[in-house]
Design a protein around this motif. Sequence first.
Motif, PDB file in Angstrom:
ATOM      1  N   LEU A   1       0.829  -1.210   0.000  1.00 40.11           N
ATOM      2  CA  LEU A   1       0.000   0.000   0.000  1.00 40.11           C
ATOM      3  C   LEU A   1       0.862   1.258   0.000  1.00 40.11           C
ATOM      4  CD1 LEU A   1      -2.779  -1.057   2.544  1.00 40.11           C
ATOM      5  CD2 LEU A   1      -3.049  -0.730   0.076  1.00 40.11           C
ATOM      6  N   THR A   2       1.976   1.210   0.725  1.00 40.17           N
ATOM      7  CA  THR A   2       2.884   2.364   0.761  1.00 40.17           C
ATOM      8  C   THR A   2       3.465   2.646  -0.622  1.00 40.17           C
ATOM      9  OG1 THR A   2       3.465   1.889   3.067  1.00 40.17           O
ATOM     10  CG2 THR A   2       4.952   3.308   1.831  1.00 40.17           C
ATOM     11  N   ALA A   3       3.824   1.562  -1.322  1.00 36.62           N
ATOM     12  CA  ALA A   3       4.383   1.737  -2.669  1.00 36.62           C
ATOM     13  C   ALA A   3       3.342   2.276  -3.644  1.00 36.62           C
ATOM     14  CB  ALA A   3       4.943   0.405  -3.170  1.00 36.62           C
ATOM     15  N   VAL A   4       2.096   1.785  -3.525  1.00 32.53           N
ATOM     16  CA  VAL A   4       1.040   2.206  -4.453  1.00 32.53           C
ATOM     17  C   VAL A   4       0.616   3.643  -4.209  1.00 32.53           C
ATOM     18  CG1 VAL A   4      -1.366   1.797  -5.139  1.00 32.53           C
ATOM     19  CG2 VAL A   4       0.204  -0.134  -4.850  1.00 32.53           C
ATOM     20  N   THR A   5       0.526   4.027  -2.931  1.00 35.41           N
ATOM     21  CA  THR A   5       0.025   5.364  -2.574  1.00 35.41           C
ATOM     22  C   THR A   5       1.135   6.384  -2.377  1.00 35.41           C
ATOM     23  OG1 THR A   5       0.004   4.797  -0.223  1.00 35.41           O
ATOM     24  CG2 THR A   5      -2.005   4.354  -1.480  1.00 35.41           C
ATOM     25  N   MET A   6       2.360   6.035  -2.760  1.00 30.18           N
ATOM     26  CA  MET A   6       3.494   6.948  -2.640  1.00 30.18           C
ATOM     27  C   MET A   6       3.744   7.395  -1.194  1.00 30.18           C
ATOM     28  SD  MET A   6       4.545   7.060  -5.736  1.00 30.18           S
ATOM     29  CE  MET A   6       5.675   8.452  -5.753  1.00 30.18           C
ATOM     30  N   GLY A   7       3.554   6.488  -0.259  1.00 28.70           N
ATOM     31  CA  GLY A   7       3.855   6.771   1.142  1.00 28.70           C
ATOM     32  C   GLY A   7       2.694   7.260   1.971  1.00 28.70           C
ATOM     33  N   ILE A   8       1.541   7.570   1.340  1.00 30.16           N
ATOM     34  CA  ILE A   8       0.401   8.092   2.102  1.00 30.16           C
ATOM     35  C   ILE A   8      -0.160   7.026   3.036  1.00 30.16           C
ATOM     36  CG2 ILE A   8      -1.935   9.029   1.900  1.00 30.16           C
ATOM     37  CD1 ILE A   8      -1.097  10.274  -0.749  1.00 30.16           C
ATOM     38  N   ALA A   9      -0.192   5.768   2.579  1.00 26.05           N
ATOM     39  CA  ALA A   9      -0.755   4.693   3.395  1.00 26.05           C
ATOM     40  C   ALA A   9       0.019   4.519   4.694  1.00 26.05           C
ATOM     41  CB  ALA A   9      -0.761   3.384   2.608  1.00 26.05           C
ATOM     42  N   SER A  10       1.346   4.682   4.642  1.00 32.00           N
ATOM     43  CA  SER A  10       2.152   4.508   5.859  1.00 32.00           C
ATOM     44  C   SER A  10       1.778   5.539   6.915  1.00 32.00           C
ATOM     45  CB  SER A  10       3.636   4.614   5.523  1.00 32.00           C
ATOM     46  OG  SER A  10       3.951   5.901   5.016  1.00 32.00           O
ATOM     47  N   ILE A  11       1.420   6.747   6.482  1.00 36.06           N
ATOM     48  CA  ILE A  11       0.998   7.788   7.428  1.00 36.06           C
ATOM     49  C   ILE A  11      -0.360   7.439   8.028  1.00 36.06           C
ATOM     50  CG2 ILE A  11       0.430  10.233   7.684  1.00 36.06           C
ATOM     51  CD1 ILE A  11       2.372  10.799   5.389  1.00 36.06           C
ATOM     52  N   CYS A  12      -1.281   6.980   7.192  1.00 36.66           N
ATOM     53  CA  CYS A  12      -2.623   6.639   7.665  1.00 36.66           C
ATOM     54  C   CYS A  12      -2.612   5.435   8.610  1.00 36.66           C
ATOM     55  CB  CYS A  12      -3.543   6.359   6.478  1.00 36.66           C
ATOM     56  SG  CYS A  12      -3.772   7.763   5.368  1.00 36.66           S
ATOM     57  N   LEU A  13      -1.652   4.546   8.409  1.00 35.73           N
ATOM     58  CA  LEU A  13      -1.597   3.328   9.208  1.00 35.73           C
ATOM     59  C   LEU A  13      -0.760   3.479  10.474  1.00 35.73           C
ATOM     60  CD1 LEU A  13      -1.168   0.691   6.356  1.00 35.73           C
ATOM     61  CD2 LEU A  13      -3.203   1.072   7.747  1.00 35.73           C
ATOM     62  N   GLN A  14      -0.262   4.679  10.758  1.00 38.66           N
ATOM     63  CA  GLN A  14       0.558   4.886  11.941  1.00 38.66           C
ATOM     64  C   GLN A  14      -0.144   4.507  13.248  1.00 38.66           C
ATOM     65  OE1 GLN A  14       3.819   5.610  12.510  1.00 38.66           O
ATOM     66  NE2 GLN A  14       3.980   5.203  10.315  1.00 38.66           N
ATOM     67  N   PRO A  15      -1.446   4.850  13.435  1.00 34.69           N
ATOM     68  CA  PRO A  15      -2.110   4.419  14.684  1.00 34.69           C
ATOM     69  C   PRO A  15      -2.103   2.908  14.863  1.00 34.69           C
ATOM     70  CG  PRO A  15      -3.400   6.111  13.576  1.00 34.69           C
ATOM     71  CD  PRO A  15      -2.315   5.717  12.630  1.00 34.69           C
ATOM     72  N   ILE A  16      -2.299   2.176  13.760  1.00 35.20           N
ATOM     73  CA  ILE A  16      -2.268   0.718  13.858  1.00 35.20           C
ATOM     74  C   ILE A  16      -0.858   0.235  14.168  1.00 35.20           C
ATOM     75  CG2 ILE A  16      -2.682  -1.436  12.607  1.00 35.20           C
ATOM     76  CD1 ILE A  16      -4.796  -0.016  10.992  1.00 35.20           C
ATOM     77  N   MET A  17       0.129   0.875  13.547  1.00 33.34           N
ATOM     78  CA  MET A  17       1.518   0.489  13.798  1.00 33.34           C
ATOM     79  C   MET A  17       1.893   0.706  15.259  1.00 33.34           C
ATOM     80  SD  MET A  17       2.725  -0.525  10.824  1.00 33.34           S
ATOM     81  CE  MET A  17       4.497  -0.352  10.878  1.00 33.34           C
ATOM     82  N   MET A  18       1.369   1.762  15.870  1.00 35.43           N
ATOM     83  CA  MET A  18       1.664   2.040  17.275  1.00 35.43           C
ATOM     84  C   MET A  18       1.072   0.974  18.187  1.00 35.43           C
ATOM     85  SD  MET A  18       1.144   6.187  17.380  1.00 35.43           S
ATOM     86  CE  MET A  18       1.467   6.259  19.143  1.00 35.43           C
ATOM     87  N   LEU A  19      -0.045   0.368  17.769  1.00 37.72           N
ATOM     88  CA  LEU A  19      -0.663  -0.677  18.579  1.00 37.72           C
ATOM     89  C   LEU A  19       0.126  -1.979  18.535  1.00 37.72           C
ATOM     90  CD1 LEU A  19      -4.446  -0.176  17.704  1.00 37.72           C
ATOM     91  CD2 LEU A  19      -3.296   0.432  19.841  1.00 37.72           C
ATOM     92  N   LEU A  20       1.006  -2.115  17.545  1.00 43.83           N
ATOM     93  CA  LEU A  20       1.769  -3.344  17.413  1.00 43.83           C
ATOM     94  C   LEU A  20       2.800  -3.517  18.530  1.00 43.83           C
ATOM     95  CD1 LEU A  20       2.417  -3.520  13.560  1.00 43.83           C
ATOM     96  CD2 LEU A  20       0.736  -4.777  14.907  1.00 43.83           C
ATOM     97  N   THR A  21       3.233  -2.407  19.126  1.00 42.99           N
ATOM     98  CA  THR A  21       4.224  -2.512  20.205  1.00 42.99           C
ATOM     99  C   THR A  21       3.668  -3.260  21.412  1.00 42.99           C
ATOM    100  OG1 THR A  21       5.365  -0.496  19.500  1.00 42.99           O
ATOM    101  CG2 THR A  21       5.731  -1.235  21.763  1.00 42.99           C
ATOM    102  N   PRO A  22       2.529  -2.819  21.997  1.00 42.73           N
ATOM    103  CA  PRO A  22       1.987  -3.612  23.110  1.00 42.73           C
ATOM    104  C   PRO A  22       1.549  -5.003  22.678  1.00 42.73           C
ATOM    105  CG  PRO A  22       0.438  -1.874  22.470  1.00 42.73           C
ATOM    106  CD  PRO A  22       1.733  -1.600  21.765  1.00 42.73           C
ATOM    107  N   LEU A  23       1.101  -5.149  21.419  1.00 39.61           N
ATOM    108  CA  LEU A  23       0.700  -6.472  20.938  1.00 39.61           C
ATOM    109  C   LEU A  23       1.900  -7.406  20.866  1.00 39.61           C
ATOM    110  CD1 LEU A  23      -1.527  -8.280  19.850  1.00 39.61           C
ATOM    111  CD2 LEU A  23      -1.057  -7.392  17.555  1.00 39.61           C
ATOM    112  N   SER A  24       3.047  -6.877  20.430  1.00 38.12           N
ATOM    113  CA  SER A  24       4.257  -7.708  20.377  1.00 38.12           C
ATOM    114  C   SER A  24       4.704  -8.126  21.774  1.00 38.12           C
ATOM    115  CB  SER A  24       5.383  -6.957  19.667  1.00 38.12           C
ATOM    116  OG  SER A  24       5.745  -5.785  20.394  1.00 38.12           O
ATOM    117  N   PHE A  25       4.508  -7.254  22.760  1.00 35.09           N
ATOM    118  CA  PHE A  25       4.838  -7.615  24.138  1.00 35.09           C
ATOM    119  C   PHE A  25       3.923  -8.738  24.635  1.00 35.09           C
ATOM    120  CE2 PHE A  25       6.559  -3.097  24.803  1.00 35.09           C
ATOM    121  CZ  PHE A  25       7.831  -3.511  24.476  1.00 35.09           C
TER     122      PHE A  25
END
Length: 301
Positions: free
Chosen positions: A138-162
């Motif tokens: 998605l990041t490649a297709v949207t020229m990086g916009i998807a990575s910004i939109c998915l930041q809240p989900i990425m932040m949740l991965l830290t406690p999930l990984s723990f």
Amino acid sequence: MNFDYGNVLTRALQITWRQKSFWLFMMFPMLVASFIFVTFAAPIFLFSEDEDMMGLFLVLWLGVLSLSFIVSLLVNTAGSTSLMLGILRVERGEGSTAFMDLVRDGFQYFGRVLGAVLIIQFSIGAVFAVFFLCVAALTAVTMGIASICLQPIMMLLTPLSFLVIAVMDGAMVAVIEEDLGSWDAIKRSLNVVREHVWKFILVTLIAYFGSTLVSSIFIFPATLPAAAAPILMESGVDISGQAVIAMMILFACIFFPFMSLVTGITGTFMNSVIGISYLRLSRPAVSDIVLFGEEENPATS
């Protein structure tokens, strides 16, 4: 039930400092991985201008990566099993905590712990892999916009990984402490972690960021010599490429053992925190035991 975070962290620090032989269980996998990396990275740098040799080394490198993944998984699982056995013995106050005794006694749990690790790695690990592949696409297709939109989900991965680490270590404790099989240990661990999810998240966050802060104080100065060669080259000092490579190899030979020591200490502390937390949270509360005893043996008037 009451859960004393300070007591758990203090107890984990005591075990980590007093049982220094436990560090070896976390150091050895790091040393093995570092040795493989240095051994095969050095020839690639040395023969980088020889295309025929480079092709051969790249093929060997891919094979070594596959082999090192398997070896690292086995060594890390064996070390973690013996380490957790030692932590539980210290916490219970019984059983030998000598290094070779833990290595020998840990083998009786190795197969079941490895099974639990593989189940978790190939289930939850596969989900993480698919997620990150989708993010990359998605990041490649949207020229990086998807990575910004998915930041809240990425932040949740830290406690999930723990939580994943807590489930894995909890399954290890269940295998050793309750003599369960791989799948039963995972189910038992999932139940305990689900019942006390916020306790595990908080205690692992405290332990992780504390370990990261302390280890970075020692690791950051140790990385400064790696910048010596680029600085010398930029300053106009006449230095050959072979000399730069030799300096980098020397640095790696010094840095990786030091990094292994830091990993051994922090790894022992993290495993102690999760192991002690799981052990205490999986036990029934004292009040429940008393009430159960009163129901079985009612007081006579």
